[in-house]
Design an enzyme around this catalytic site. Structure first.
Site, mmCIF file in Angstrom:
data_model
loop_
_atom_site.group_PDB
_atom_site.id
_atom_site.type_symbol
_atom_site.label_atom_id
_atom_site.label_comp_id
_atom_site.label_asym_id
_atom_site.label_seq_id
_atom_site.Cartn_x
_atom_site.Cartn_y
_atom_site.Cartn_z
ATOM 1 C CG HIS A 195 22.081 65.337 33.233
ATOM 2 N ND1 HIS A 195 22.036 64.189 32.465
ATOM 3 C CD2 HIS A 195 22.683 64.973 34.393
ATOM 4 C CE1 HIS A 195 22.584 63.186 33.147
ATOM 5 N NE2 HIS A 195 22.986 63.639 34.321
ATOM 6 C CG HIS A 198 23.483 59.115 33.136
ATOM 7 N ND1 HIS A 198 24.533 59.887 33.552
ATOM 8 C CD2 HIS A 198 23.973 58.337 32.156
ATOM 9 C CE1 HIS A 198 25.607 59.596 32.848
ATOM 10 N NE2 HIS A 198 25.285 58.657 31.992
ATOM 11 C CE1 TYR A 200 19.499 61.013 38.363
ATOM 12 C CE2 TYR A 200 21.121 61.130 36.599
ATOM 13 C CZ TYR A 200 20.766 60.752 37.891
ATOM 14 O OH TYR A 200 21.670 60.099 38.689
HETATM 15 C C1 LIG Z 1 31.276 60.064 40.973
HETATM 16 C C2 LIG Z 1 30.493 60.158 39.699
HETATM 17 C C3 LIG Z 1 29.574 61.166 39.538
HETATM 18 C C4 LIG Z 1 28.884 61.320 38.334
HETATM 19 N N1 LIG Z 1 28.045 62.381 38.172
HETATM 20 C C5 LIG Z 1 27.507 62.634 36.961
HETATM 21 C C6 LIG Z 1 26.776 63.823 36.731
HETATM 22 O O1 LIG Z 1 26.612 64.690 37.615
HETATM 23 N N2 LIG Z 1 26.254 64.017 35.499
HETATM 24 C C7 LIG Z 1 26.422 63.100 34.488
HETATM 25 O O2 LIG Z 1 25.918 63.320 33.380
HETATM 26 N N3 LIG Z 1 27.142 61.983 34.677
HETATM 27 C C8 LIG Z 1 27.704 61.744 35.868
HETATM 28 N N4 LIG Z 1 28.486 60.636 36.039
HETATM 29 C C9 LIG Z 1 28.879 59.841 34.864
HETATM 30 C C10 LIG Z 1 30.219 60.362 34.304
HETATM 31 O O3 LIG Z 1 30.096 61.671 33.752
HETATM 32 C C11 LIG Z 1 30.785 59.443 33.201
HETATM 33 O O4 LIG Z 1 29.904 59.418 32.115
HETATM 34 C C12 LIG Z 1 31.007 58.031 33.752
HETATM 35 O O5 LIG Z 1 31.806 58.081 34.909
HETATM 36 C C13 LIG Z 1 31.683 57.133 32.730
HETATM 37 O O6 LIG Z 1 32.894 57.690 32.319
HETATM 38 P P1 LIG Z 1 34.307 57.151 32.893
HETATM 39 O O7 LIG Z 1 34.393 55.712 32.498
HETATM 40 O O8 LIG Z 1 35.332 58.018 32.186
HETATM 41 O O9 LIG Z 1 34.300 57.342 34.372
HETATM 42 C C14 LIG Z 1 29.133 60.423 37.261
HETATM 43 C C15 LIG Z 1 30.028 59.372 37.444
HETATM 44 C C16 LIG Z 1 30.721 59.236 38.635
HETATM 45 C C17 LIG Z 1 31.726 58.137 38.787
#
Ligand SMILES: Cc1cc2nc3c(=O)[nH]c(=O)nc-3n(C[C@H](O)[C@H](O)[C@H](O)COP(=O)(O)O)c2cc1C
Length: 389
Positions: A195, A198, A200
């Site tokens: 990872h 975002h 981190y």
């Molecule tokens: C509930 C939730 C939890 C997430 N947890 C992570 C995570 O653990 N690691 C990560 O890299 N991104 C995380 N994200 C980002 C998602 O992987 C993804 O990039 C983001 O939701 C945008 O894609 P989407 O439009 O298809 O939802 C999270 C997003 C949501 C909504």
């Protein structure tokens, strides 16, 4: 949609793809999603139900962000992979996914300063590249943005002031990542996703808004990326490049992590990945969506990175069925990761194949701790297949 010679419609997202040694039967990837249901940082049996619901033969699932050490936590009840108990707890979950014929990668993370003293061992300060705290403004901005919403954005949580890592401490954290990758393989995962996105810990070092160091881990682009590169190198040495992917988000400004030159940052990181023959995949997050001509549009600015990278490219962030089919057909990306749509539609690949209607996601249960509600109770198109483990 492309037309096959025989007259059958080809759905680009549903076409097979070879990712390194892995044969995928379609391009719809489960994005990593933190779900806060791993009590005491130990994955639970209900995760086997959740993940296997989303598993398909030849599909790729990426597990939620999983801590590499006791200091890696920033949200309640997130899983870890640094103790033997956690490794053992992951095994039946990975088995359940494999029984459905899917591939399963473990996303490993350290949140760095996106944490509080309460979540840290002995109430210590969270560690980071810097001692600068995340500004409360960030949280109110994040609360109104579409992406990526995390628990803090809804609860208004304030992060603690971090402690800047001393230079000589950094090898220990690199080693935590290495050991977590080894543990993931021991738990049965097919590979790991680092990872690096975002806001981190890895990004706190990479981006110049959050790295104010004066040692060899700060200053120039090369120095700021040094920590991430050391993590990548250590993991590749440990488990082999053919089992390693990384998630990067050079354009995203989440958690006060912004870079003044995201293009240079992205290119530098791709060059480092390409140094490892067979490095499996690069998973990149789209910049925020724009409204163009009254329509929500993904800006598709990742193409230069995709062109520069030697391995498999995964794009994520805001995709729906049409947009996903379009970018695969155009060769903009190899695979598309879906977050919120896959969370709410356990049989998303099938729904895409049939162009069936989708369940709506319920944001209020994204990060709640219930083992069923908002987790394993989203309906399948054909509900009789629901708990078919
Ligand atoms: C509930 C939730 C939890 C997430 N947890 C992570 C995570 O653990 N690691 C990560 O890299 N991104 C995380 N994200 C980002 C998602 O992987 C993804 O990039 C983001 O939701 C945008 O894609 P989407 O439009 O298809 O939802 C999270 C997003 C949501 C909504």
């Amino acid at each position: 949609m492309a037309q096959e010679a025989a007259g059958k419609m080809v759905i680009p997202l549903m076409t097979p793809y070879k990712m390194g040694q892995f044969e995928l039967s379609h391009r719809v990837v489960l994005a990593p999603l933190t779900r806060c249901r791993s009590y005491g940082n130990v994955p639970q049996p209900h995760a086997a139900v959740y993940y296997s619901q989303r598993a398909t033969r030849g599909g790729l699932l990426i597990a939620e962000a999983t801590g590499v050490s006791a200091t890696a936590q920033g949200y309640p009840e997130t899983p870890g992979i640094w103790t033997q108990e956690q490794v053992e707890a992951w095994k039946p979950i990975v088995d359940a996914v494999h029984r459905k014929g899917a591939l399963f990668f473990c996303q490993i993370w350290h949140v760095g300063r996106v944490s509080t003293n309460e979540l840290q061992p002995d109430g210590q300060a969270p560690i980071s590249s810097t001692d600068k705290q995340i500004s409360p403004d960030t949280l109110s901005r994040a609360r109104t943005s579409r992406f990526p919403r995390t628990q803090d954005t809804e609860s208004g949580m304030v992060y603690s002031k971090p402690r800047r890592l001393r230079t000589e401490e950094i090898p220990t954290i690199v080693d935590d990542f290495r050991r977590a990758a080894r543990n993931a393989i021991e738990a049965g995962f097919d590979g790991v996703e680092i990872h690096g996105a975002h806001g981190y810990l890895l990004e706190q070092f990479m981006k110049d808004s959050s790295n104010d160091r004066t040692d060899e881990y700060g200053g120039s682009l090369e120095n700021r990326c040094r920590f991430a590169v050391e993590v990548i190198d250590a993991i590749v040495r440990e488990v082999g490049a053919h089992r390693v992917g990384i998630r990067l988000s050079p354009f995203v400004d989440f958690m006060d992590c912004v870079d003044s030159d995201p293009i240079a940052l992205g290119h530098y990181m791709i060059q480092q990945l390409n140094k490892h023959e067979g490095f499996l995949y690069c998973h990149m997050v789209e910049p925020r969506m724009a409204i163009v001509d009254g329509r929500r549009q993904i800006p598709h600015r990742l193409l230069p990175f995709r062109k520069a990278f030697n391995g498999t490219f995964i794009a994520a962030g805001g995709y729906d069925r049409d947009e996903g089919n379009k970018v695969v057909a155009e060769g903009y990306t190899d695979l598309v990761a879906y977050g919120r749509l896959f969370l709410a539609n356990p049989d998303l690949p099938r729904r895409f194949e049939l162009d069936a209607p989708l369940n709506k996601y319920d944001r209020s249960t994204f990060y709640t701790q219930d083992p069923v509600v908002g987790y394993t109770d989203y309906p399948f198109l054909d509900d009789s297949t629901k708990n078919n483990l």
